[in-house]
Design an enzyme around this catalytic site. Structure first.
Site, PDB file in Angstrom:
ATOM      1  N   ASP A  33     -23.383 -42.898 -35.310  1.00 14.74           N
ATOM      2  CA  ASP A  33     -21.628 -43.159 -34.744  1.00 14.74           C
ATOM      3  C   ASP A  33     -21.988 -43.767 -33.917  1.00 14.74           C
ATOM      4  O   ASP A  33     -22.857 -43.265 -32.406  1.00 14.74           O
ATOM      5  CB  ASP A  33     -21.305 -41.928 -34.996  1.00 14.74           C
ATOM      6  N   GLY A  36     -20.374 -49.254 -32.110  1.00 18.25           N
ATOM      7  CA  GLY A  36     -18.675 -49.808 -31.510  1.00 18.25           C
ATOM      8  C   GLY A  36     -17.537 -49.955 -30.398  1.00 18.25           C
ATOM      9  O   GLY A  36     -18.083 -50.411 -29.755  1.00 18.25           O
ATOM     10  N   HIS A  50     -23.603 -53.046 -33.920  1.00 20.18           N
ATOM     11  CA  HIS A  50     -24.404 -52.363 -35.180  1.00 20.18           C
ATOM     12  C   HIS A  50     -25.801 -53.261 -35.219  1.00 20.18           C
ATOM     13  O   HIS A  50     -26.946 -52.530 -35.830  1.00 20.18           O
ATOM     14  CB  HIS A  50     -23.808 -52.976 -36.566  1.00 20.18           C
ATOM     15  N   SER A  78     -20.339 -46.587 -45.993  1.00 17.44           N
ATOM     16  CA  SER A  78     -19.196 -44.755 -46.806  1.00 17.44           C
ATOM     17  C   SER A  78     -18.642 -46.829 -47.541  1.00 17.44           C
ATOM     18  O   SER A  78     -18.358 -46.658 -47.161  1.00 17.44           O
ATOM     19  CB  SER A  78     -19.003 -44.170 -45.635  1.00 17.44           C
ATOM     20  N   LEU A 144     -43.263 -40.253 -47.405  1.00 16.48           N
ATOM     21  CA  LEU A 144     -41.164 -40.028 -46.131  1.00 16.48           C
ATOM     22  C   LEU A 144     -40.602 -40.240 -47.196  1.00 16.48           C
ATOM     23  O   LEU A 144     -40.339 -41.684 -48.127  1.00 16.48           O
ATOM     24  CB  LEU A 144     -41.426 -40.922 -45.059  1.00 16.48           C
ATOM     25  N   ARG A 201     -25.032 -36.374 -36.136  1.00 18.13           N
ATOM     26  CA  ARG A 201     -24.143 -36.873 -35.941  1.00 18.13           C
ATOM     27  C   ARG A 201     -24.235 -37.990 -34.483  1.00 18.13           C
ATOM     28  O   ARG A 201     -23.716 -36.130 -33.192  1.00 18.13           O
ATOM     29  CB  ARG A 201     -22.848 -36.691 -36.299  1.00 18.13           C
TER      30      ARG A 201
HETATM   31  C1  FPP Z   1     -20.767 -46.136 -37.246  1.00 19.79           C
HETATM   32  O1  FPP Z   1     -20.529 -46.582 -35.682  1.00 19.79           O
HETATM   33  C2  FPP Z   1     -21.677 -46.646 -37.647  1.00 19.79           C
HETATM   34  C3  FPP Z   1     -21.213 -47.292 -38.904  1.00 19.79           C
HETATM   35  C4  FPP Z   1     -20.094 -47.641 -39.450  1.00 19.79           C
HETATM   36  C5  FPP Z   1     -22.821 -48.470 -39.728  1.00 19.79           C
HETATM   37  C6  FPP Z   1     -24.313 -47.925 -39.240  1.00 19.79           C
HETATM   38  C7  FPP Z   1     -25.441 -49.064 -39.363  1.00 19.79           C
HETATM   39  C8  FPP Z   1     -26.450 -49.321 -38.967  1.00 19.79           C
HETATM   40  C9  FPP Z   1     -26.786 -48.336 -38.373  1.00 19.79           C
HETATM   41  C10 FPP Z   1     -26.730 -49.999 -39.082  1.00 19.79           C
HETATM   42  C11 FPP Z   1     -27.217 -50.623 -40.730  1.00 19.79           C
HETATM   43  C12 FPP Z   1     -27.857 -49.969 -41.515  1.00 19.79           C
HETATM   44  C13 FPP Z   1     -29.550 -51.364 -41.714  1.00 19.79           C
HETATM   45  C14 FPP Z   1     -29.648 -49.676 -43.024  1.00 19.79           C
HETATM   46  C15 FPP Z   1     -29.830 -52.058 -41.864  1.00 19.79           C
HETATM   47  P1  FPP Z   1     -18.992 -47.093 -35.760  1.00 19.79           P
HETATM   48  O2  FPP Z   1     -18.919 -48.276 -35.480  1.00 19.79           O
HETATM   49  O3  FPP Z   1     -18.369 -46.371 -36.468  1.00 19.79           O
HETATM   50  O4  FPP Z   1     -18.755 -46.775 -34.387  1.00 19.79           O
HETATM   51  P2  FPP Z   1     -17.662 -46.407 -33.698  1.00 19.79           P
HETATM   52  O5  FPP Z   1     -17.066 -45.140 -34.231  1.00 19.79           O
HETATM   53  O6  FPP Z   1     -18.573 -46.101 -32.039  1.00 19.79           O
HETATM   54  O7  FPP Z   1     -16.731 -47.397 -33.698  1.00 19.79           O
END
Ligand code: FPP
Length: 262
Positions: A33, A36, A50, A78, A144, A201
């Protein structure tokens, strides 16, 4: 790897040899997390956040494998993430393709088994094919377990398991009284893998967000404040060390001096 990382790895390996290994989790789950917020802090697009998060992901996978941990589950996308702006969804879908294109050979060479948690049928064709192919290529590997949750929701996973078991009852293969906790585990995507021992997290949020609800029943939770793109191997090691200090009782009482004090 720099000198400090080599030294830290050596220390952890040593700990494993001297029996401290029992204190390493068998299964780590991570909610990555803060991409953003990291992007906003750096005045960059969310998609760039990302992308930066994917760099962290590579390091963490490598380190988990080096440590000999059995399973790593990562929450990449998700079922609720479809509600994000279309350009962000498109960027995440592209990152998934890029990640597998650049990593699959190395992961396969390292004997890593890739498993996608979630409903692949609900993904665009290119992503579905790439993910299915990554699973197929690595299915005979014995190292793994790398579980990547894409179009995943834990309640949907449980509904899917309930339907499969109900079908077995309907066909007369089992009686309803025979349904056990183990049987439910065996119908989850993570069938055959240990339960989650440690859930991390990042970004200071303290929620499960529909991630591995059943598998996390006895997990220890660690919530570092760091945003995922800034999360380092050294900080991961601190989370693992924190796990090692936790007294896991699984609902039982382990300190005999506490007996009868209820
Ligand atoms: C949450 O951060 C993160 C996600 C919704 C996506 C996580 C994905 C990756 C790290 C990369 C893609 C995965 C692969 C397997 C290549 P957020 O955007 O909700 O952060 P915020 O809460 O600060 O807005």
């Amino acid at each position: 790897m720099n000198t400090k990382q080599v030294r830290d790895l050596w220390k952890l390996r040593k700990a494993m040899e001297t029996g401290e290994a029992e204190k390493l989790p068998k299964h780590v789950a991570i909610i990555m997390d803060g991409n953003g917020r990291w992007a906003r802090q750096h005045r960059l697009s969310v998609s760039r956040g990302h992308r930066q998060g994917t760099e962290t992901l590579r390091e963490i996978i490598r380190h988990t494998d080096d440590l000999g941990i059995q399973a790593l589950s990562l929450y990449a996308f998700s079922t609720e993430n479809w509600n994000r702006p279309p350009e962000e969804v498109a960027a995440l879908m592209q990152l998934i393709l890029d990640f597998f294109a650049s990593e699959i050979d190395e992961l396969n060479e390292k004997n890593v088994r890739i498993l996608i948690l979630g409903d692949k049928a609900g993904l665009p064709e290119q992503q579905r094919e790439t993910l299915t192919e990554a699973e197929r290529r690595t299915e005979k590997n014995t190292g793994l377990h790398l579980n990547i949750a894409v179009n995943y929701g834990s309640r949907a996973e449980l509904v899917r398991a309930a339907r499969e078991i109900a079908e077995m009852v309907r066909r007369g293969e089992i009686r309803a009284e025979e349904i056990s906790e183990q049987m439910i585990s065996d119908h989850l995507y993570t069938a055959g893998q240990p339960d989650v021992d440690l859930l991390i997290r990042t970004s200071g949020e303290m929620r499960l967000s529909n991630f591995l609800l059943y598998q996390n029943a006895y997990a220890e939770f660690v919530f570092p404040n760091t945003l995922w793109p800034d999360f380092t191997v050294a900080e991961y090691d601190r989370c693992l060390a924190e796990f090692g200090r936790r007294d896991r009782r699984f609902g039982a009482r382990t300190d005999p001096s506490e007996e009868g004090k209820a």
